[in-house]
Write an enzyme that holds these catalytic residues in place. Structure first.
Site, mmCIF file in Angstrom:
data_model
loop_
_atom_site.group_PDB
_atom_site.id
_atom_site.type_symbol
_atom_site.label_atom_id
_atom_site.label_comp_id
_atom_site.label_asym_id
_atom_site.label_seq_id
_atom_site.Cartn_x
_atom_site.Cartn_y
_atom_site.Cartn_z
ATOM 1 N N GLU A 328 0.828 -1.202 0.000
ATOM 2 C CA GLU A 328 0.000 0.000 0.000
ATOM 3 C C GLU A 328 0.863 1.253 0.000
ATOM 4 O OE1 GLU A 328 -2.260 3.423 1.697
ATOM 5 O OE2 GLU A 328 -0.469 2.479 2.517
ATOM 6 N N GLU A 329 1.977 1.192 0.740
ATOM 7 C CA GLU A 329 2.741 2.420 0.995
ATOM 8 C C GLU A 329 3.395 3.006 -0.247
ATOM 9 O OE1 GLU A 329 2.393 4.101 3.435
ATOM 10 O OE2 GLU A 329 2.084 2.923 5.245
ATOM 11 N N ASP A 356 -7.140 1.255 8.175
ATOM 12 C CA ASP A 356 -5.801 1.783 7.888
ATOM 13 C C ASP A 356 -5.682 3.218 8.395
ATOM 14 O OD1 ASP A 356 -3.251 2.187 6.950
ATOM 15 O OD2 ASP A 356 -3.851 2.535 4.874
#
Lengths: 470, 470
Positions: A328-329, A356
């Protein structure tokens, strides 16, 4: 009067759904708070594994650990989904200095910086140049190439403190971090220093992704974050001496993409096995801390949802999947891959919930869905009141589940209290001790409760509000 | 239909009060979050002064400091109200040991304890005896004098983790701490060890008040708290070896009452100067930590209410007082004295708000008032929605303002998120770094907003809901 009656019945109809459900929710919260697993999982992820940047050895360890733990839960299926991810490595600890050249001497002040994710390295000797401070892209643009060329641009826009939702304040200046180097390079800058996206004054530099977009390689200038305290120091020093220089050195490097995985577990539905409900977080994290809040918390809460459903004896009608997304990052490759494959296989996803936003006290959910569906979900609101869950609003769901969006799916994001999130976000203090056990467990129970209700009632299936004759 | 219409108008009538008030509240929150004073005051109280137990030098310093700071705010009056307070001093750091007597050797394990406030000392050599573990007074009673005489009673009842409101969990076992020694002494016990009132597993012993009630001096047995980790260790050790002994030594001492003060500041009302509205917290704290959450937070938030009102250009119609009460922790003398004098002077107190539940994200208020008044207050609820303030319920207000209770006053307590409060409560980790600046400031703004609305509209003065003909 019809409209009034509809409002009233929308209100009164809550009790229709509240009869056995009150006891189920009570049991879910009790199990999570007295016999939960989430905190122990997070302890392992944070303290035994640590930061889990995509493509790293730790990311692979986290994949193996969470898969093994899901296998212990007695789910119907647990598997890995292949996904190619970018690999970027920070290298040696970065060095940053403010350099004041006086007539007879040079003063060097150490400051706390870290390379932004995806940045290029400086040369081995580091990079030293004069500094131009700006607080926005508009200011940068107005200064123009003349004033910027050959300089380091210092983006010092601060998060807006009077916004109650700190994610809004983050959204207001995350562009500096992501595109600061891109915009500054176009005007001839040689490097970029960005104020950390942190509402607190402290010494932690906060990393996060940046991108060069279509810039050619020779225009890709190094970009680093500086702590809020040191950003203020630099700004004050510049106000006194516009000719000061900044020095920084970083040795980060980008490698070829590597094979990694999303981790998936499923309880297959008893009545509608082809309707999928997803709950998830992202398994990767930045490398500076242990990724305890971002997003270890979301990972273990999502795993806990399936465990709590099983513990509570709930037999879901729909298939319920936990998905621990990779990357995701700095790429969102896991989220994209999952949605792609779901589409190829024609899997009908009716619901997806992401956690998140940190492991803080849950306040509610934001929903990316139709107004009609939200109105139906709101009928469950009173069930959540004993748990102080009050926030049910339209809004953003989560990055990893975003690619699943279509006309019918209900996307949801857990909304914990946001006040402390950016104290830890992407920084070395995002560690296990910053997560409170109860707050984490309340989040897991809140997610489980929504999944339980959605599975039981759906939202498309809910009958219309009963017609009452005036 | 009348009832329906009343519900609807109760709902719709909110907007009547929301017109200029939205802007005022927005400004109050903005001032608190961007230009607030509360955090700097708390820094001083915690780090420059520290723990402020009644009768101590630090308590006197806190009186002088807060009075001086209030004087800087340009209030109409600032003064000290004399009050005699008890003085109890902890003395040397306590020592606690679990002693395992094996055939050939003795093993001594150090554990973390602290004397409970008001306890007597052990002898200089300390106290050593066998231990009986109980989890309730019922268990103690059932064991009877036979099993208790000559022993140390170990009260190991744990706070109930599945209660969402942690104050409820606290209420469920605070009796062990307060009256444990009293009940155990009546059965011939020689000492008491009490599990710390903490929902977390850690090494901090948590102090707090205990009382001997009508016990004669020679029956007043020493009483100490033990950390949750060490309580579990002791319990497990006892399960293996019921003959183990516990040793503890404490040198605490009670002195004669001493003169101290409540600190009071006032903005005198422009229209109804004889109607008093009070906002307050308690200036004293336990001695182990710095009293940052309990109740430094409430003190600085209450001071900030008056500062924010002045900053926002609000000219209150009623007289608004900030009262920093002395001796909440071990006597409540300040709260009693204030109410006594108010009664003597025939001061008409219409409202009192206490903040004494920690400096965490505010969630709302609990009200000790009539249903009718609460219904009127709830009409302001929508004004608080942008600030995620959702909790408006009947309930407990605060210890210090309790003595003001009568048939007409509205008593209120700020209700912050309670999940982490007992991690710090009465322990050495209740320090400045445990308080988040934004959370503290949101609390101050929330209190100020309620005070502003109450002053503007009152609750007795509010016109009835308009009568609509069917």
């Amino acid at each position: 009067m019809n409209k009034i009656l509809i409002i009233l019945f929308a209100f009164l109809s809550v009790s229709v759904y509240a009869q056995n459900d009150e006891a189920t929710l009570k049991n879910i919260y009790k199990q999570s708070l007295t016999n939960g697993q989430s905190y122990a999982w997070l302890d392992y992820l944070s303290n035994e594994i640590g930061g889990r940047l995509s493509g790293s050895e730790n990311a692979q360890k986290a994949i193996e650990y969470t898969k093994a733990e899901l296998e212990k839960l007695g789910l119907d299926k647990v598997w890995l989904q292949e996904v190619m991810v970018p690999k970027w490595v920070r290298g040696e600890k970065e060095i940053g200095k403010i350099i004041l050249n006086n007539e007879n001497s040079t003063i060097k002040m150490d400051v706390n910086i870290c390379a932004l994710g995806g940045s290029t390295a400086t040369s081995d000797k580091g990079l030293q140049a004069k500094v131009v401070e700006v607080k926005s892209f508009e200011e940068l643009e107005a200064l123009g190439e003349d004033k910027i060329k050959g300089k380091i641009v210092f983006f010092n826009g601060a998060m807006q403190a009077d916004l109650i939702n700190t994610f809004e304040a983050y959204g207001g200046c995350s562009k500096q971090r992501y595109a600061g180097a891109y915009e500054a390079s176009k005007l001839g800058a040689v490097g970029v220093i960005v104020r950390s996206l942190n509402l607190r004054q402290d010494d932690f530099p906060h990393t996060g992704s940046m991108g060069y977009l279509d810039l050619p390689n020779d225009k890709r200038i190094p970009s680093a974050a500086i702590s809020t305290n040191d950003a203020d120091t630099l700004s004050k020093a510049l106000a006194k001496d516009g000719n000061l220089e900044f020095y920084f050195k970083q040795s980060c490097q980008k490698y070829d993409d590597v094979l990694s995985y999303n981790v998936i577990g499923e309880i297959t539905g008893s009545e509608f096995p082809d309707e999928y409900m997803l709950v998830g977080g992202h398994l990767d994290s930045w490398d500076l801390g242990d990724g305890a809040h971002d997003d270890g918390a979301g990972v273990v809460q999502s795993m806990e949802v399936l465990r709590l459903l099983k513990e509570s004896g709930v037999k879901p009608k729909r298939s319920i999947r936990v998905v621990l997304f990779m990357n995701e990052e700095n790429g969102l490759r896991g989220g994209r891959k999952y949605a792609e494959e779901a589409k190829e296989k024609n899997e009908n996803h009716v619901f997806a919930l992401e956690s998140d936003s940190g492991g803080f006290t849950p306040r509610g959910f934001s929903f990316d869905c139709s107004d009609a569906n939200l109105a139906q979900i709101e009928q469950w609101r009173s069930l959540f009141k004993p748990y102080l869950i009050h926030f049910f609003e339209k809004g953003y769901s989560g990055a990893d589940i975003g690619p699943l969006k279509n006309d019918t799916i209900v996307l949801a994001g857990l909304r914990p209290d946001s006040q402390r999130y950016f104290d830890y976000h992407h920084a070395s203090n995002d560690t296990f001790d910053a997560v409170n056990k109860r707050e984490l467990e309340l989040g897991a129970a809140t997610m489980t409760s929504l999944v339980y209700l959605f599975d039981k009632y759906g939202v498309n299936q809910i009958k219309n509000i009963p017609q009452i004759k005036d």
